[in-house]
Design a protein around this motif. Structure first.
Motif, PDB file in Angstrom:
ATOM      1  N   PHE A  25       0.826  -1.205   0.000  1.00 20.44           N
ATOM      2  CA  PHE A  25       0.000   0.000   0.000  1.00 20.44           C
ATOM      3  C   PHE A  25       0.857   1.250   0.000  1.00 20.44           C
ATOM      4  O   PHE A  25       0.515   2.240  -0.643  1.00 20.44           O
ATOM      5  CB  PHE A  25      -0.906  -0.027   1.236  1.00 20.44           C
ATOM      6  CG  PHE A  25      -1.865   1.105   1.334  1.00 20.44           C
ATOM      7  CD1 PHE A  25      -2.997   1.114   0.567  1.00 20.44           C
ATOM      8  CD2 PHE A  25      -1.629   2.151   2.188  1.00 20.44           C
ATOM      9  CE1 PHE A  25      -3.885   2.143   0.646  1.00 20.44           C
ATOM     10  CE2 PHE A  25      -2.520   3.195   2.270  1.00 20.44           C
ATOM     11  CZ  PHE A  25      -3.649   3.188   1.500  1.00 20.44           C
ATOM     12  N   ARG A  28       3.626   1.136  -3.555  1.00 15.26           N
ATOM     13  CA  ARG A  28       3.158   1.145  -4.938  1.00 15.26           C
ATOM     14  C   ARG A  28       2.800   2.555  -5.405  1.00 15.26           C
ATOM     15  O   ARG A  28       2.322   3.367  -4.610  1.00 15.26           O
ATOM     16  CB  ARG A  28       1.942   0.225  -5.082  1.00 15.26           C
ATOM     17  CG  ARG A  28       2.292  -1.240  -5.115  1.00 15.26           C
ATOM     18  CD  ARG A  28       3.264  -1.489  -6.206  1.00 15.26           C
ATOM     19  NE  ARG A  28       3.699  -2.877  -6.265  1.00 15.26           N
ATOM     20  CZ  ARG A  28       3.279  -3.729  -7.178  1.00 15.26           C
ATOM     21  NH1 ARG A  28       2.412  -3.365  -8.063  1.00 15.26           N
ATOM     22  NH2 ARG A  28       3.751  -4.939  -7.200  1.00 15.26           N
ATOM     23  N   LYS A  29       2.995   2.799  -6.698  1.00 16.19           N
ATOM     24  CA  LYS A  29       2.721   4.126  -7.251  1.00 16.19           C
ATOM     25  C   LYS A  29       1.473   4.128  -8.123  1.00 16.19           C
ATOM     26  O   LYS A  29       1.124   5.135  -8.687  1.00 16.19           O
ATOM     27  CB  LYS A  29       3.899   4.576  -8.109  1.00 16.19           C
ATOM     28  CG  LYS A  29       5.161   4.769  -7.339  1.00 16.19           C
ATOM     29  CD  LYS A  29       5.151   6.099  -6.633  1.00 16.19           C
ATOM     30  CE  LYS A  29       6.367   6.256  -5.788  1.00 16.19           C
ATOM     31  NZ  LYS A  29       7.291   7.230  -6.238  1.00 16.19           N
ATOM     32  N   SER A  33      -2.742  -1.039  -8.190  1.00 15.84           N
ATOM     33  CA  SER A  33      -1.924  -1.859  -7.297  1.00 15.84           C
ATOM     34  C   SER A  33      -2.224  -1.548  -5.838  1.00 15.84           C
ATOM     35  O   SER A  33      -2.215  -2.448  -4.990  1.00 15.84           O
ATOM     36  CB  SER A  33      -0.454  -1.609  -7.569  1.00 15.84           C
ATOM     37  OG  SER A  33      -0.223  -1.566  -8.931  1.00 15.84           O
ATOM     38  N   ILE A  34      -2.493  -0.268  -5.546  1.00 14.11           N
ATOM     39  CA  ILE A  34      -2.836   0.103  -4.178  1.00 14.11           C
ATOM     40  C   ILE A  34      -4.135  -0.583  -3.770  1.00 14.11           C
ATOM     41  O   ILE A  34      -4.254  -1.131  -2.662  1.00 14.11           O
ATOM     42  CB  ILE A  34      -2.944   1.631  -4.062  1.00 14.11           C
ATOM     43  CG1 ILE A  34      -1.570   2.251  -4.142  1.00 14.11           C
ATOM     44  CG2 ILE A  34      -3.595   2.026  -2.765  1.00 14.11           C
ATOM     45  CD1 ILE A  34      -1.577   3.724  -4.118  1.00 14.11           C
ATOM     46  N   SER A  37      -3.490  -4.123  -2.835  1.00 18.36           N
ATOM     47  CA  SER A  37      -2.936  -4.291  -1.499  1.00 18.36           C
ATOM     48  C   SER A  37      -4.018  -4.175  -0.434  1.00 18.36           C
ATOM     49  O   SER A  37      -3.987  -4.885   0.569  1.00 18.36           O
ATOM     50  CB  SER A  37      -1.858  -3.252  -1.243  1.00 18.36           C
ATOM     51  OG  SER A  37      -0.961  -3.208  -2.290  1.00 18.36           O
ATOM     52  N   VAL A  97      -0.271   7.769  -9.039  1.00 21.34           N
ATOM     53  CA  VAL A  97      -0.702   8.603  -7.924  1.00 21.34           C
ATOM     54  C   VAL A  97      -0.260  10.045  -8.117  1.00 21.34           C
ATOM     55  O   VAL A  97      -0.989  10.981  -7.831  1.00 21.34           O
ATOM     56  CB  VAL A  97      -0.133   8.039  -6.611  1.00 21.34           C
ATOM     57  CG1 VAL A  97      -0.389   8.979  -5.462  1.00 21.34           C
ATOM     58  CG2 VAL A  97      -0.756   6.711  -6.315  1.00 21.34           C
TER      59      VAL A  97
END
Lengths: 105, 159
Positions: A25, A28-29, A33-34, A37, A97
């Motif tokens: 969390f 990751r960018k 992907s966040i 997580s 992000v």
């Protein structure tokens, strides 16, 4: 309970899952992907509810209900987050992000 | 399970990390089967492995180029976060292993879906009818909200 597996070992595995989720969390960018997580974290918590219910109070079902509600809320949250991400991609053509610097659109 | 979880948060191809997450979720469903909650395992398989993973794969295919690699955080940041996670995990594990759990003896009765259903729909003591209704409203609201958000500006222009 599972024969030959103590509660400590299962809680160890779920703790490791939880902190792996936190690691992903933070590092990751990418928004997807966040979200992935976050799914790991939610699953670790749901297993904890079920395990503590089964090992300590096997005659009750409270942990199962809480796990069902966690799964339902996670499904709703994922659907909303993915729709927001797709909308964001249409606006700024990126899901990183650092590209999403404003809340207003 | 842990190995696939680590692979899922460190893999640089996003489709691979989604598939690793699918393996983790299937392992969790197998764990529910082992602990004799068949209903939860079925929910886990249908909702997570069937629904959410497909949603992830669709959005990945819509948004990304498959061959493109993910941007990773800098090495110092990764080491820092990894150390912080390890410290947190160590603290939690030390608390867990120091706590004496009084494990109940194995009850011969296995859980049936009927018990879960009657408990969830009873409005007596310890019934869960109110959260059940609230969660159904929440799911409906999330569905409508997702449709409106994903439609985007087209709806507001038409008004």
């Amino acid at each position: 309970m599972i024969l030959g597996v103590s509660i400590y070992e299962i809680l160890t595995v779920t703790t490791l899952l939880f902190f792996i989720g936190i690691y992903g969390f933070i590092t990751r960018k990418n928004l997807i992907s966040i979200l992935l997580s976050v799914e790991l974290i939610l699953n670790a918590v749901a297993i904890n509810f079920v395990v503590i219910n089964k090992y300590l109070y096997p005659d009750m079902l409270q942990g199962v209900y809480f796990s069902v509600f966690i799964i339902a809320v996670a499904a709703a949250e994922t659907a909303l987050a993915i729709s927001i991400i797709i909308n964001l991609y249409r606006l700024v053509t990126s899901v990183e992000v650092k590209a999403t610097e404003t809340m207003k659109f | 399970m842990v190995v696939f979880a680590i692979a899922s948060v460190t893999s640089r191809m996003i489709l691979r990390s989604v598939v690793y997450l699918l393996f983790v979720l299937c392992a969790i469903a197998g764990f529910y089967f082992l602990i004799d909650y068949n209903y939860l395992a079925a929910i886990q398989l249908t909702v997570y492995a069937g629904g959410i993973i497909v949603l992830f794969i669709f959005s990945v295919l819509l948004i990304h180029h498959i061959e493109s690699k993910l941007e990773v955080a800098s090495l110092g940041r990764r080491i820092l976060v990894g150390l912080a996670s390890l410290v947190g995990a160590g603290l939690t594990l030390s608390v867990i292993w120091a706590h004496p759990f009084t494990v109940a003896e194995n009850s011969a009765r296995s859980t049936e879906v009927r018990d879960i259903g009657t408990g969830m729909l009873s409005y007596g003591d310890g019934g869960y009818i109110l959260p059940f209704e609230v969660i159904s409203i929440l799911l409906l609201a999330a569905m409508i909200g997702a449709i409106i958000v994903a439609k985007g500006t087209r709806l507001t222009i038409k008004d």
